[in-house]
Design an enzyme around this catalytic site. Structure first.
Site, PDB file in Angstrom:
ATOM      1  N   ARG A 138       0.860  -1.182   0.000  1.00 32.24           N
ATOM      2  CA  ARG A 138       0.000   0.000   0.000  1.00 32.24           C
ATOM      3  C   ARG A 138       0.899   1.236   0.000  1.00 32.24           C
ATOM      4  NH1 ARG A 138      -2.376  -3.616   3.722  1.00 32.24           N
ATOM      5  NH2 ARG A 138      -4.509  -4.242   3.157  1.00 32.24           N
ATOM      6  N   LYS A 163      -2.425  -2.479   7.506  1.00 30.92           N
ATOM      7  CA  LYS A 163      -3.845  -2.244   7.743  1.00 30.92           C
ATOM      8  C   LYS A 163      -4.365  -3.265   8.747  1.00 30.92           C
ATOM      9  CE  LYS A 163      -8.093  -1.259   5.202  1.00 30.92           C
ATOM     10  NZ  LYS A 163      -8.725  -1.213   3.860  1.00 30.92           N
ATOM     11  N   HIS A 269      -2.192   3.328  -5.813  1.00 35.46           N
ATOM     12  CA  HIS A 269      -2.873   2.104  -5.385  1.00 35.46           C
ATOM     13  C   HIS A 269      -3.221   1.206  -6.569  1.00 35.46           C
ATOM     14  CE1 HIS A 269      -4.588  -0.028  -1.988  1.00 35.46           C
ATOM     15  NE2 HIS A 269      -5.654  -0.321  -2.704  1.00 35.46           N
ATOM     16  N   ARG A 272      -0.854  -1.640  -6.860  1.00 35.34           N
ATOM     17  CA  ARG A 272      -1.134  -2.776  -5.966  1.00 35.34           C
ATOM     18  C   ARG A 272      -2.200  -3.680  -6.577  1.00 35.34           C
ATOM     19  NH1 ARG A 272      -1.468  -4.645  -0.424  1.00 35.34           N
ATOM     20  NH2 ARG A 272      -3.618  -5.006   0.208  1.00 35.34           N
ATOM     21  N   HIS A 295      -4.633  -9.285   3.151  1.00 32.24           N
ATOM     22  CA  HIS A 295      -6.081  -9.254   3.277  1.00 32.24           C
ATOM     23  C   HIS A 295      -6.522 -10.170   4.414  1.00 32.24           C
ATOM     24  CE1 HIS A 295      -6.774  -7.891  -1.162  1.00 32.24           C
ATOM     25  NE2 HIS A 295      -6.514  -6.881  -0.349  1.00 32.24           N
ATOM     26  N   TYR A 304     -10.182  -9.630  -7.523  1.00 29.16           N
ATOM     27  CA  TYR A 304      -9.237  -9.563  -8.637  1.00 29.16           C
ATOM     28  C   TYR A 304      -9.477 -10.673  -9.654  1.00 29.16           C
ATOM     29  CZ  TYR A 304      -6.911  -6.234  -5.638  1.00 29.16           C
ATOM     30  OH  TYR A 304      -6.644  -5.149  -4.847  1.00 29.16           O
TER      31      TYR A 304
END
Length: 321
Positions: A138, A163, A269, A272, A295, A304
Site C-alpha cells: 500500500r 492495515k 494504489h 497494488r 487481506h 481480482y
C-alpha cells in the site's frame, strides 16, 4: 465552540495517544468530534443520546452526500468519544440512514501499460512505484518502510503495522535489489550527517522509544524513503526527519499517467491492484496472493478474479474460440 469543547478535544487526543492510534486517525477523529460538538452547541455531548448521533450521521448521508467510508469514519470517531472518553455506551443505532457503498471494480493496467508507466518515472519515485507493483505494498506501507525491514539477501520485505495493525512478509523483486541497495546507502549517509548535526532520531511506534531509548538513532530504524527536510513532529514538538510525504509519489504517478495518455484514473494504489491481478493471471494461488496483500478475508482478494485478462469473470468469449 463552547467552553468545554477544547478541554474535551484535549481529552480525546490524550486518549487516542494512550491507545496508540496513528496521527492520521487522531486528526480524522478530532475533525468529526469537533463537527459534532458544533452541530449541537451549546449542549455538551454528554447531554446528548444515541438519537443525536443518529441524526448527525443521517445528515452526513442525506444532506452532505458523503461516501460510506466517510460516514463509517465519523461513526467510529463518535463511538470512541462516548465509550473511551465519556464512558457512555450508546445503543446500536438502527435508524441511521447509511450512505451507499458503491460496488466498483479496481482499475488494472496491462503489463505493457505498467511498464510504460514505470518507464516515465525516475529516481526515488520510480523505486517506490516499483515496490508498489513488485511487492504489492500500500502507499503508506511504502513510505513508512524502515531500513531493518528490507532483506536484500532473502528478497523479502517485512511490512510492520499494516492495515488492521498486522505484520506480514512479502516478496522483494530481484529487479529492485540494486536500486534499493543504492537507496539504503544514501539513507545511511544522510543519517550520518543528521547525527553529526545533533539530529538523526526518528519517530518510533507505540512505547518503543521508552523501552529502547537509543533505538531511534540506530540505522535500522531509519526510513527507507526519508523526507528531504527536517520538520517538527506535531505529536511531541521534536525536530526530526520524517518519511517522505505520500503526495510526492501520488503527484509523480498522476503526471506519468497523463503523459502516457491513460484515459482511466491511475493512482499509486492502482499498482497494488496490478500486482494482485498479474499474479493471479500467472497462476499464483489465491491464498498466497491474499497473504502477500495482507487481506484478512480471501473474499477481498477474490475481486481480482473478476478483472483477469480473460474477459468478464474470467470467461473466454465464444467468438475467440
Amino acid at each position: 465552540m463552547q467552553a468545554g469543547g477544547p478541554r474535551l478535544l484535549e481529552q480525546v487526543r490524550g486518549r487516542l495517544r494512550l491507545k496508540h492510534y496513528s496521527l492520521r486517525t487522531e486528526q480524522a477523529y478530532l475533525y468529526w468530534i469537533r463537527r459534532y460538538i458544533r452541530a449541537y452547541l451549546p449542549r455538551h455531548p454528554r447531554d446528548l443520546d444515541g438519537a443525536a448521533v443518529e441524526a448527525f450521521l443521517t445528515r452526513l448521508a442525506t444532506r452532505d452526500h458523503v461516501a460510506a467510508s466517510t460516514q463509517n469514519q465519523a461513526l467510529s470517531a463518535l463511538l470512541f468519544l462516548y465509550r473511551e472518553v465519556l464512558g457512555v455506551d450508546l445503543p446500536w443505532m438502527e435508524n441511521v440512514v447509511r450512505a451507499r457503498r458503491p460496488q466498483r471494480l479496481p482499475v488494472v493496467l496491462s503489463r505493457a501499460q505498467v511498464g510504460q508507466l514505470l518507464g516515465l518515472l525516475a529516481g526515488r519515485e520510480a523505486l517506490m512505484a516499483g515496490l508498489l507493483y513488485g511487492s504489492g505494498l500500500r502507499l503508506m506501507e511504502c513510505v513508512r518502510l524502515r531500513v531493518k525491514d528490507v532483506d536484500l539477501a532473502r528478497n523479502e520485505l517485512t511490512v510492520r503495522n499494516g492495515k488492521g495493525g498486522k505484520d506480514r512478509m512479502t516478496v522483494l523483486p530481484a529487479a529492485l535489489r540494486e536500486p534499493l541497495a543504492r537507496q539504503l546507502a544514501g539513507v545511511r549517509q544522510l543519517h550520518a550527517r543528521d547525527l553529526a548535526a545533533g539530529l538523526g532520531r526518528v519517530h518510533l511506534p507505540h512505547a518503543l522509544a521508552r523501552k529502547y531509548p537509543n533505538a531511534a538513532a540506530e540505522p535500522g530504524w531509519q526510513y527507507v524513503f526519508p523526507a528531504t527536510r527536517i520538520s517538527v513532529d506535531p505529536r511531541d514538538g521534536v525536530r526530526r526527519r520524517h518519511h517522505i510525504d505520500e503526495k510526492v509519489l501520488q503527484a509523480a504517478v498522476r503526471r506519468a499517467a497523463l503523459e502516457a495518455g491513460f484515459e482511466r484514473p491511475v493512482t499509486p494504489h492502482t499498482l497494488r491492484h496490478c500486482f494482485a491481478t498479474h499474479l493471479l493471471e500467472a497462476g499464483a494461488d489465491i491464498r498466497t496472493v491474499q497473504e502477500l496483500l495482507g487481506h484478512k478475508d480471501v473474499a477481498t482478494t477474490q475481486i481480482y478474479t473478476h478483472v483477469l485478462n480473460r474477459g468478464a469473470h474470467g470467461v473466454v468469449s465464444p467468438l475467440d474460440r
